[in-house]
Write a protein that holds these residues in place. Structure first.
Motif, PDB file in Angstrom:
ATOM      1  N   ALA A 264       0.829  -1.211   0.000  1.00 11.52           N
ATOM      2  CA  ALA A 264       0.000   0.000   0.000  1.00 11.52           C
ATOM      3  C   ALA A 264       0.861   1.259   0.000  1.00 11.52           C
ATOM      4  CB  ALA A 264      -0.927  -0.007   1.222  1.00 11.52           C
TER       5      ALA A 264
ATOM      6  N   THR B 259      -5.804   7.172  -3.191  1.00 12.63           N
ATOM      7  CA  THR B 259      -7.002   6.551  -2.604  1.00 12.63           C
ATOM      8  C   THR B 259      -6.710   5.180  -1.987  1.00 12.63           C
ATOM      9  OG1 THR B 259      -7.587   5.622  -4.767  1.00 12.63           O
ATOM     10  CG2 THR B 259      -8.526   7.775  -4.196  1.00 12.63           C
ATOM     11  N   THR B 260      -5.456   4.764  -2.007  1.00 12.67           N
ATOM     12  CA  THR B 260      -5.085   3.460  -1.459  1.00 12.67           C
ATOM     13  C   THR B 260      -5.318   3.431   0.048  1.00 12.67           C
ATOM     14  OG1 THR B 260      -3.392   3.185  -3.162  1.00 12.67           O
ATOM     15  CG2 THR B 260      -3.242   1.771  -1.217  1.00 12.67           C
ATOM     16  N   ARG B 261      -6.025   2.411   0.501  1.00 10.00           N
ATOM     17  CA  ARG B 261      -6.282   2.245   1.929  1.00 10.00           C
ATOM     18  C   ARG B 261      -6.112   0.762   2.292  1.00 10.00           C
ATOM     19  NH1 ARG B 261      -6.131   6.822   1.087  1.00 10.00           N
ATOM     20  NH2 ARG B 261      -7.504   8.504   1.825  1.00 10.00           N
ATOM     21  N   LEU B 262      -5.853   0.527   3.569  1.00 12.71           N
ATOM     22  CA  LEU B 262      -5.736  -0.834   4.075  1.00 12.71           C
ATOM     23  C   LEU B 262      -7.063  -1.282   4.674  1.00 12.71           C
ATOM     24  CD1 LEU B 262      -2.271  -0.736   5.891  1.00 12.71           C
ATOM     25  CD2 LEU B 262      -2.812  -1.983   3.803  1.00 12.71           C
ATOM     26  N   THR B 263      -7.376  -2.546   4.483  1.00 13.47           N
ATOM     27  CA  THR B 263      -8.546  -3.124   5.142  1.00 13.47           C
ATOM     28  C   THR B 263      -8.162  -3.463   6.581  1.00 13.47           C
ATOM     29  OG1 THR B 263      -9.325  -4.064   3.054  1.00 13.47           O
ATOM     30  CG2 THR B 263     -10.240  -4.971   5.091  1.00 13.47           C
TER      31      THR B 263
ATOM     32  N   GLU C 132      -2.696  -0.436  11.067  1.00 18.32           N
ATOM     33  CA  GLU C 132      -3.491  -0.240   9.853  1.00 18.32           C
ATOM     34  C   GLU C 132      -4.303   1.045   9.934  1.00 18.32           C
ATOM     35  OE1 GLU C 132      -4.030  -5.073   9.242  1.00 18.32           O
ATOM     36  OE2 GLU C 132      -5.508  -3.884  10.326  1.00 18.32           O
ATOM     37  N   GLN C 133      -4.881   1.328  11.096  1.00 21.70           N
ATOM     38  CA  GLN C 133      -5.650   2.559  11.251  1.00 21.70           C
ATOM     39  C   GLN C 133      -4.757   3.787  11.136  1.00 21.70           C
ATOM     40  OE1 GLN C 133      -7.515   1.886  15.038  1.00 21.70           O
ATOM     41  NE2 GLN C 133      -9.208   0.704  14.194  1.00 21.70           N
TER      42      GLN C 133
ATOM     43  N   ASN D 203      -4.013   4.336   7.450  1.00 24.60           N
ATOM     44  CA  ASN D 203      -5.172   4.922   6.766  1.00 24.60           C
ATOM     45  C   ASN D 203      -5.361   6.388   7.135  1.00 24.60           C
ATOM     46  OD1 ASN D 203      -5.710   2.498   5.503  1.00 24.60           O
ATOM     47  ND2 ASN D 203      -7.250   1.846   6.986  1.00 24.60           N
TER      48      ASN D 203
ATOM     49  N   ALA E 285      -2.733   8.308   5.266  1.00 21.75           N
ATOM     50  CA  ALA E 285      -3.079   8.405   3.846  1.00 21.75           C
ATOM     51  C   ALA E 285      -4.217   9.391   3.622  1.00 21.75           C
ATOM     52  CB  ALA E 285      -3.466   7.016   3.322  1.00 21.75           C
ATOM     53  N   GLU E 286      -5.200   9.392   4.529  1.00 19.03           N
ATOM     54  CA  GLU E 286      -6.320  10.314   4.383  1.00 19.03           C
ATOM     55  C   GLU E 286      -5.865  11.772   4.523  1.00 19.03           C
ATOM     56  OE1 GLU E 286     -10.671  11.222   6.473  1.00 19.03           O
ATOM     57  OE2 GLU E 286      -9.421   9.564   7.167  1.00 19.03           O
TER      58      GLU E 286
END
Length: 427
Positions: A167, A177-181, A192-193, A196, A199-200
């Motif tokens: 990612a 727009t790449t995000r981790l689940t 992971e949060q 994200n 990235a945001e």
């Protein structure tokens, strides 16, 4: 990351205890089985000797008979007189009741049995060297099982790290727009949060840069064109009154450009200044009262429900947030602007509503973007650069709150609702 460290420590400690107990139970069981087998062998020797005595073999000739009948050198026989080899009373009582007693020592397993009331037979079975390999095998098995547990624990972590790497590479290539689940593993969710969230924020910053650059070029184009036209006209005009008029218009356009650049810098510096600002306890009721008093506008009314409401933030930025909303409402209203402060559960609610034309549902999100002004607005209401509501959205997000707009049921215009987390003042 502390969650992963804690989970790893718990796994090592609990795994060591569990696996250790498991292999200890296996070792104990194996030892008991070996001891039981050797006891049975010695008991058979005791029965054989007792049968020999019953068949007429004399006690004096028993050692010679035992030496001839023995088939292994690991068994040692001794005949001891109780007078020369006294035994504890408890052991004697057990011998009388059971017929034979087994004791384990460093020399091996020894069986005690009566030949007659004054003589005791000792049969010692040496411990086989084959059992020396058992501790080594158990040690290898223990560390092997612990290593398997660690591999099982680390496998999802390594897979998640690989996904984070992929990612990050995609994000670096421009796929913003790449995000981790976010998975269900509690010790990996924070990583992971955090990715994200990072990235945001970067995506929002890039969007702001595109909006600001596009809005800046669009907003500067008109005053620059007017200045160029004014300068061309000024050069061709010899009438002093017209020259004065053109010079005034050029100065007005320059003032507009300066105001635009100042608004742009204010918005661009806001995020940096917010990150460097320390939060403290702020009384929302006091901020709203001061704001309405300073506005001194008869169209503006303030309604406060309940007791004092406090949040964690900064008074200047909170005042800037509400000031932009109130100024925007006064600009678009007809006769009334209503500000309401209330509380719902653990949140402070501040609504600013007017009796103007309102905002279409399709425009409820894009109005918080910089340089966005709606097409249905009047010429008078189009004054400004569309920065105010963008500042509102950015400050609200910094305060960990939410802002949205909806139709006002009471006044008929727009209703801006700001929701901020409540913080009780210290006693």
């Amino acid at each position: 990351m502390w969650r992963f460290t804690l989970a790893l420590l718990l796994l090592v400690v609990m795994g060591s205890i569990f696996v250790g107990q498991l292999f200890d139970a296996l070792a104990t069981r194996q030892s008991e089985q070996r001891l039981s087998t050797e006891q049975q062998q010695l008991m058979s020797q005791v029965n054989l000797i007792q049968s020999a005595l019953a068949s007429g073999v004399a006690v004096d000739t028993l050692p010679k008979w035992l030496a001839l009948s023995s088939t292994t050198s690991t068994v040692r026989y001794e005949i001891q007189s109780l007078k020369d080899y006294p035994l504890p009373v408890a052991l004697l009582d057990q011998l009388k009741s059971a017929g034979a007693v087994f004791l384990e020592s460093n020399d091996g397993l020894t069986a005690y049995a009566f030949i007659d009331p004054k003589t005791v037979l000792l049969i010692t079975q040496k411990i086989s060297n084959e059992s020396d390999t058992l501790p080594l095998l158990l040690t290898i098995g223990f560390y092997g099982a612990l290593l398997c547990l660690l591999l099982i624990f680390l496998t999802p972590f390594l897979l998640r790290i690989y996904r984070v790497r992929s990612a990050a590479m995609a994000f670096g290539e421009g796929k913003l727009t790449t995000r981790l689940t976010v998975g269900s593993l509690w010790y990996l969710k924070d990583i992971e949060q955090t990715f994200n969230l990072m990235a945001e924020r970067i995506e929002n910053l890039m969007q702001d840069m595109r909006l600001l650059s596009g809005g800046l070029s669009h907003e500067l184009r008109t005053p620059l064109a007017r200045i160029r036209m004014g300068l061309d006209t000024l050069c061709d005009t010899e009438d002093e009154s017209l020259r004065t008029k053109y010079e005034l218009r050029i100065n007005q356009n320059l003032d507009d450009m300066e105001a635009l650049i100042n608004a742009l810098l204010k918005f661009a510096r806001l995020q940096h200044s917010l990150n460097d600002t320390e939060k403290s306890l702020v009384n929302v009721q006091a901020v709203l009262r001061q704001l309405c008093t300073k506005a001194n506008d008869p169209r503006l009314s303030l309604f406060i429900e309940g007791d004092e409401h406090s949040i964690v933030g900064h008074e200047n930025y909170l005042s800037l947030l509400f000031s932009n909303l109130v100024t925007n409402a006064l600009k678009h209203c007809n006769e009334k602007v209503r500000v309401t402060l209330s509380q719902a559960n653990s949140a402070v609610l501040v609504s600013v509503e007017d009796d103007g034309t309102g905002i279409a549902t399709s425009d409820s999100e894009k109005i918080f973007k910089p340089f966005v002004r709606l097409a249905q607005q009047t010429t008078a209401s189009k004054e400004g650069f569309g920065i105010g509501l963008a500042l509102v959205e950015r400050i609200t997000h910094w305060l960990q709150g939410e802002v949205n707009v909806e139709p006002s049921e009471q006044l008929g215009g727009a209703r801006f609702m700001v929701t901020l987390p409540l913080s009780k003042p210290p006693r």
